[in-house]
Enzyme design. Structure first.
Site, PDB file in Angstrom:
ATOM      1  N   LYS A  75      54.202  81.944 -47.462  1.00 14.39           N
ATOM      2  CA  LYS A  75      54.392  80.572 -47.910  1.00 14.39           C
ATOM      3  C   LYS A  75      54.104  80.379 -49.396  1.00 14.39           C
ATOM      4  O   LYS A  75      54.397  79.319 -49.946  1.00 14.39           O
ATOM      5  CB  LYS A  75      53.554  79.611 -47.058  1.00 14.39           C
ATOM      6  CG  LYS A  75      53.778  79.724 -45.569  1.00 14.39           C
ATOM      7  CD  LYS A  75      55.207  79.452 -45.141  1.00 14.39           C
ATOM      8  CE  LYS A  75      55.491  78.000 -45.044  1.00 14.39           C
ATOM      9  NZ  LYS A  75      56.725  77.710 -44.279  1.00 14.39           N
TER      10      LYS A  75
HETATM   11  N1  PMP Z   1      53.148  82.669 -39.756  1.00 13.52           N
HETATM   12  C1  PMP Z   1      52.199  81.983 -40.428  1.00 13.52           C
HETATM   13  C2  PMP Z   1      50.783  82.483 -40.391  1.00 13.52           C
HETATM   14  C3  PMP Z   1      52.525  80.817 -41.132  1.00 13.52           C
HETATM   15  O1  PMP Z   1      51.576  80.122 -41.787  1.00 13.52           O
HETATM   16  C4  PMP Z   1      53.869  80.364 -41.117  1.00 13.52           C
HETATM   17  C5  PMP Z   1      54.221  79.090 -41.846  1.00 13.52           C
HETATM   18  N2  PMP Z   1      53.981  77.938 -41.089  1.00 13.52           N
HETATM   19  C6  PMP Z   1      54.827  81.094 -40.381  1.00 13.52           C
HETATM   20  C7  PMP Z   1      54.421  82.253 -39.728  1.00 13.52           C
HETATM   21  C8  PMP Z   1      56.256  80.624 -40.219  1.00 13.52           C
HETATM   22  O2  PMP Z   1      56.958  80.408 -41.407  1.00 13.52           O
HETATM   23  P1  PMP Z   1      58.051  79.280 -41.512  1.00 13.52           P
HETATM   24  O3  PMP Z   1      57.348  77.975 -41.754  1.00 13.52           O
HETATM   25  O4  PMP Z   1      58.890  79.693 -42.685  1.00 13.52           O
HETATM   26  O5  PMP Z   1      58.846  79.240 -40.249  1.00 13.52           O
END
Ligand code: PMP
Length: 366
Positions: A75
């Site tokens: 992120k």
């Molecule tokens: N794994 C973790 C630990 C995250 O913090 C996130 C972000 N919410 C994700 C996976 C998934 O990413 P996305 O928001 O791009 O779907």
């Protein structure tokens, strides 16, 4: 209002974002970077031979290690991207406040960029998310507001509801809004996906991606559909969430789950499920088992949702043959979970591990 996710496949961008790796290859290893912000992206791809072998996978299993980002997660990419787009659009000005509802990692990505660039940052985060994330956010100078985990996304008490109330109250504040901001999927379309294709020399058969906002799976999935249409895109959604399709996969009676950062009780605007070929549902126990295995056997200091991606891989990538390749995304790091799944006591307390195993380990440590 933040830029909405009107971005559609094939749409041209006026100015390419500076993180596009094709314009700055190997920038991390061959130059002095002006700030930590420039260290975002360009993460390593590492082969997972031991897990592939012990699970009887014939294909090559590869991990895109997003925990190598400076803030510790995938992120960071959208933290930089959303802030720089807002600056370019003239929305964000010096001295302004950034507010964001997040499961923590987007908050850390934004807070890191805000620290470097000098913005005030307020992060609104459900109680479920680890204290480790809170400590990192505080160290980065962010202010934190916690909200009840069980609050429905559209209620006034949810992290989303509280963030929008704060925005009304605080002058010159902005919610960049990862659930709707085009920069979220675009960061992965422009950067993460291009890196994967380059690191694999264009030889790739399957990619497995956990979905939270869905930015990662949408951005990477869309790039694959355009450039490498034979690559199968697998979305992973925890049991208890409703992101998967077909609808029958989602058991809405399941209670909350422990893995952080993936799954939701609504479909975020940025999630384009048409780029996902198949969804895989996963449980907490298998996620934490594989996260611990990634750490213990492969030396990859990752978080719980990394285990989720591998739990899906051991099921879905079984059909791939020798010479084929499967990439899993490891979104964040062990740091966020030191007192959670990394702790034997926590695993035992939550019924994910037999206490006898924990006792044995204690003996070894003492
Ligand atoms: N794994 C973790 C630990 C995250 O913090 C996130 C972000 N919410 C994700 C996976 C998934 O990413 P996305 O928001 O791009 O779907």
């Amino acid at each position: 209002t933040p830029p909405q996710c009107t971005w559609k496949a094939g749409a041209k961008q006026e100015t390419p974002h500076r993180c596009i790796p094709v314009y700055q290859p190997d920038r991390k290893s061959t130059s002095i970077l002006p700030t930590a912000v420039e260290a975002v992206g360009d993460t390593p791809m590492i082969r997972l031979d031991k897990i592939a072998k012990s699970e009887g996978l014939e294909c090559e299993l590869l991990a895109k290690c997003e925990y190598f980002n400076p803030g510790g997660s995938v992120k960071d990419r959208i933290g930089v991207r959303m802030i720089e787009e807002a600056e370019k659009d003239g929305l964000l000005k010096p001295g302004d406040t950034i507010i964001e509802p997040t499961s923590g990692n987007t908050g850390i990505g934004l807070a890191l960029t805000a620290a470097v660039k000098g913005y005030r940052c307020i992060v609104v985060m459900p109680e479920k998310m680890s204290n480790e994330k809170v400590y990192v956010l505080k160290a980065l100078g962010a202010e934190i507001v916690r909200t009840p985990t069980t609050a429905a996304y559209n209620s006034a008490e949810s992290h989303i509801g509280v963030a929008w109330r704060l925005k009304k109250e605080i002058p010159n504040s902005h919610i960049l809004d990862q659930y709707r901001h085009r920069g979220n999927p675009l960061a992965h379309y422009d950067c993460t996906a291009e890196e994967i294709i380059r690191q694999c020399n264009g030889q790739l058969d399957m990619v497995i991606i956990g979905a939270g906002t869905g930015g990662t799976v949408t951005g990477i999935g869309r790039k694959m559909k355009e450039k490498m249409p034979n690559v199968e895109v697998i979305g992973v959604d925890p049991i208890g969430s409703i992101l998967a399709e077909p609808e029958e996969l989602n058991d809405t009676t399941a209670s909350t789950y422990q893995v952080e950062g993936i799954g939701y009780d609504f479909i975020p605007t940025v999630l384009d499920r048409s780029v996902v070929d198949k969804w895989c549902k996963t449980g907490d126990e298998e996620s934490f088992k594989y996260a611990r295995q990634l750490i213990r056997e492969e030396g990859l200091l990752c978080g719980g949702s990394s285990g989720t991606a591998v739990a899906a891989a051991v099921k879905v990538a079984k059909k791939l043959k020798k010479g084929q390749r499967c990439v899993v995304i490891l979104p964040d790091s062990i740091r966020n979970y030191m007192t959670k799944f990394v702790s034997d006591d926590w695993m035992v307390d939550h019924g994910f591990m037999e206490s006898a195993v924990a006792e044995e380990d204690k003996w070894w440590w003492n």
